[in-house]
Design an enzyme around this catalytic site. Structure first.
Site, PDB file in Angstrom:
ATOM      1  N   CYS A   1     -21.830 -21.427 -42.755  1.00 34.66           N
ATOM      2  CA  CYS A   1     -21.646 -21.266 -44.201  1.00 34.66           C
ATOM      3  C   CYS A   1     -22.090 -19.900 -44.704  1.00 34.66           C
ATOM      4  O   CYS A   1     -21.676 -19.477 -45.782  1.00 34.66           O
ATOM      5  CB  CYS A   1     -22.419 -22.347 -44.960  1.00 34.66           C
ATOM      6  SG  CYS A   1     -21.910 -24.031 -44.597  1.00 34.66           S
TER       7      CYS A   1
ATOM      8  N   CYS B   1     -27.553 -22.009 -48.093  1.00 30.70           N
ATOM      9  CA  CYS B   1     -28.021 -22.822 -46.978  1.00 30.70           C
ATOM     10  C   CYS B   1     -26.939 -22.801 -45.905  1.00 30.70           C
ATOM     11  O   CYS B   1     -25.771 -22.520 -46.194  1.00 30.70           O
ATOM     12  CB  CYS B   1     -28.313 -24.252 -47.426  1.00 30.70           C
ATOM     13  SG  CYS B   1     -26.859 -25.215 -47.921  1.00 30.70           S
TER      14      CYS B   1
ATOM     15  N   HIS C   1     -16.070 -24.243 -51.893  1.00 32.53           N
ATOM     16  CA  HIS C   1     -16.888 -23.699 -50.807  1.00 32.53           C
ATOM     17  C   HIS C   1     -16.036 -23.524 -49.546  1.00 32.53           C
ATOM     18  O   HIS C   1     -16.139 -24.289 -48.596  1.00 32.53           O
ATOM     19  CB  HIS C   1     -18.059 -24.652 -50.555  1.00 32.53           C
ATOM     20  CG  HIS C   1     -19.005 -24.222 -49.476  1.00 32.53           C
ATOM     21  ND1 HIS C   1     -19.086 -22.924 -48.998  1.00 32.53           N
ATOM     22  CD2 HIS C   1     -19.936 -24.939 -48.767  1.00 32.53           C
ATOM     23  CE1 HIS C   1     -20.014 -22.868 -48.061  1.00 32.53           C
ATOM     24  NE2 HIS C   1     -20.540 -24.073 -47.894  1.00 32.53           N
TER      25      HIS C   1
ATOM     26  N   GLY D   1     -25.524 -24.823 -42.221  1.00 33.24           N
ATOM     27  CA  GLY D   1     -25.591 -25.939 -41.297  1.00 33.24           C
ATOM     28  C   GLY D   1     -26.322 -25.573 -40.010  1.00 33.24           C
ATOM     29  O   GLY D   1     -26.317 -24.419 -39.589  1.00 33.24           O
TER      30      GLY D   1
END
Length: 395
Positions: free
Chosen positions: A92, A382, A352, A384
């Site tokens: 991400c 954040c 996103h 993963g």
């Protein structure tokens, strides 16, 4: 060694399309090429041959984006063949990682003019088939979706690390006592701020629609949603007593974003006033199941490197993977004024597209600082598997 200043001259992005929506027919390399072409076209005084490199974040890389999508984008955008490109993967955080790596190359003198960005087509993410352990298997074989999350998980990974992203958000809700009502209210505010920003024309100078796609605005914004409508949605990951729903989580999306980064020599060649200057960055790790709290320490470290505090921030783009995750981070930053966070809406409303989101955030902060005329901004995500990434910009 002299560390050079790094400036963001411009930043563009596509409207963010929903899964199976208006951009689903567009290949990711074409999405990436579009924003590169538009970005370079907005700097007519810059000779494209002066671009030293193209860095592009891409979280999947399993489909049409598999052959170094940064190099593909540069070629498809019509840049000279002498301009190289490298694909970057920090899940991400890939788009923001691309910006950070590009800035580092400029700061160290390895480059003067760089394009950095990110792309993702979650609609077009393929299914993949593992090779069998032996030839000519008689049984059925498993196809794995590469759209999102764990697949082909290594059995040596502890089970508590490999929970779904949504279950990770539930764990953060448990940790901080974040109710369903608070998550839904956060999601509603995201839609309201995004809709208002578009209505005021705040994205007009940043968003470059894809030719032929009937999409002028981010496709997942819901102008008419309400707490009542959000409250009717069922929990997605814990059927009994869960708080995370499709309404208070970011959707699956398609899109691309790109930024033009330069040193002082490159800035003179563009003939442009920069939007912002890159000040500092930081990356940190955390237990994988608590990935959503990854930005907490990364933000503190980036601010420390920049010699700044939360009180110095004028805007803060925090990626809204989940409302529970964002609220969990905010709970651990009591010094931060939540009123400056995502003033133009966040990923719950905007979307996103994994590899593009970090570049979108950095570009948004740069445009906001330019509009304000001065200030300090921060972009953070954040990631993963348990990481956090943050970037401090100033003007």
């Amino acid at each position: 060694m002299t560390i050079r200043d790094v400036f963001i001259v411009d930043a563009v992005r596509t409207p963010i399309g929903k899964f199976g929506g208006a951009l689903s027919s567009v290949r990711p390399d074409d999405l990436a090429a579009h924003v590169v072409r538009e970005l370079v076209g907005r700097a007519p005084d810059l000779d494209p041959a002066r671009i030293d490199d193209v860095y592009f974040g891409d979280a999947n890389g399993a489909g049409e984006d598999n052959r170094d999508v940064a190099r593909m984008a540069a070629l498809l955008a019509g840049l000279p063949a002498s301009v190289p490109g490298v694909a970057v993967n920090r899940l991400c955080g890939s788009g923001l990682e691309a910006v950070i790596q590009a800035a580092r190359a400029i700061a160290l003198g390895d480059a003067s003019v760089v394009v950095a960005g990110g792309v993702e087509s979650m609609s077009r993410a393929p299914w993949v088939l593992q090779k069998p352990e032996r030839a000519f298997p008689a049984g059925h074989q498993q196809l794995h979706s590469t759209t999102l999350g764990w697949r082909m998980t290594n059995p040596r990974m502890p089970a508590e690390w490999t929970v779904s992203l949504g279950e990770g958000a539930e764990l953060i809700a448990d940790k901080h006592g974040i109710t369903r009502a608070r998550q839904d209210a956060f999601a509603l505010a995201s839609h309201e701020k995004a809709a208002a920003a578009w209505a005021k024309g705040l994205y007009d100078g940043e968003v470059v629609p894809y030719p032929g796609a009937e999409l002028a605005r981010d496709e997942c914004i819901r102008d008419t949603t309400s707490l009542e409508a959000l409250g009717r949605l069922k929990p997605s990951f814990r059927p009994d007593g869960g708080t995370v729903t499709a309404g208070n989580a970011s959707p699956l999306n398609d899109g691309a974003a790109a930024l033009l980064l330069v040193d002082e020599d490159g800035l003179r060649e563009t003939g442009r006033e920069p939007l912002a200057r890159i000040r500092a960055s930081a990356v940190t790790g955390i237990e994988p199941q608590l990935f959503g709290l990854g930005p907490v320490e990364a933000v503190r470290r980036a601010l420390g490197k920049a010699g700044r505090s939360f009180a110095d921030l004028t805007t803060f783009e925090l990626n809204e993977a989940f409302a529970a995750q964002s609220l969990g981070c905010l709970a651990e930053w009591p010094e931060l004024d939540p009123g400056i966070v995502n003033p133009r809406g966040g990923a719950i409303a905007i979307g996103h597209p994994l590899g593009a989101s970090g570049a979108r955030l950095a570009g948004s902060v740069a445009h906001q600082l330019a509009a304000a005329g001065s200030g300090t901004g921060l972009a953070a995500l954040c990631i993963g598997v348990g990481q956090g990434l943050a970037l401090v910009l100033e003007r």
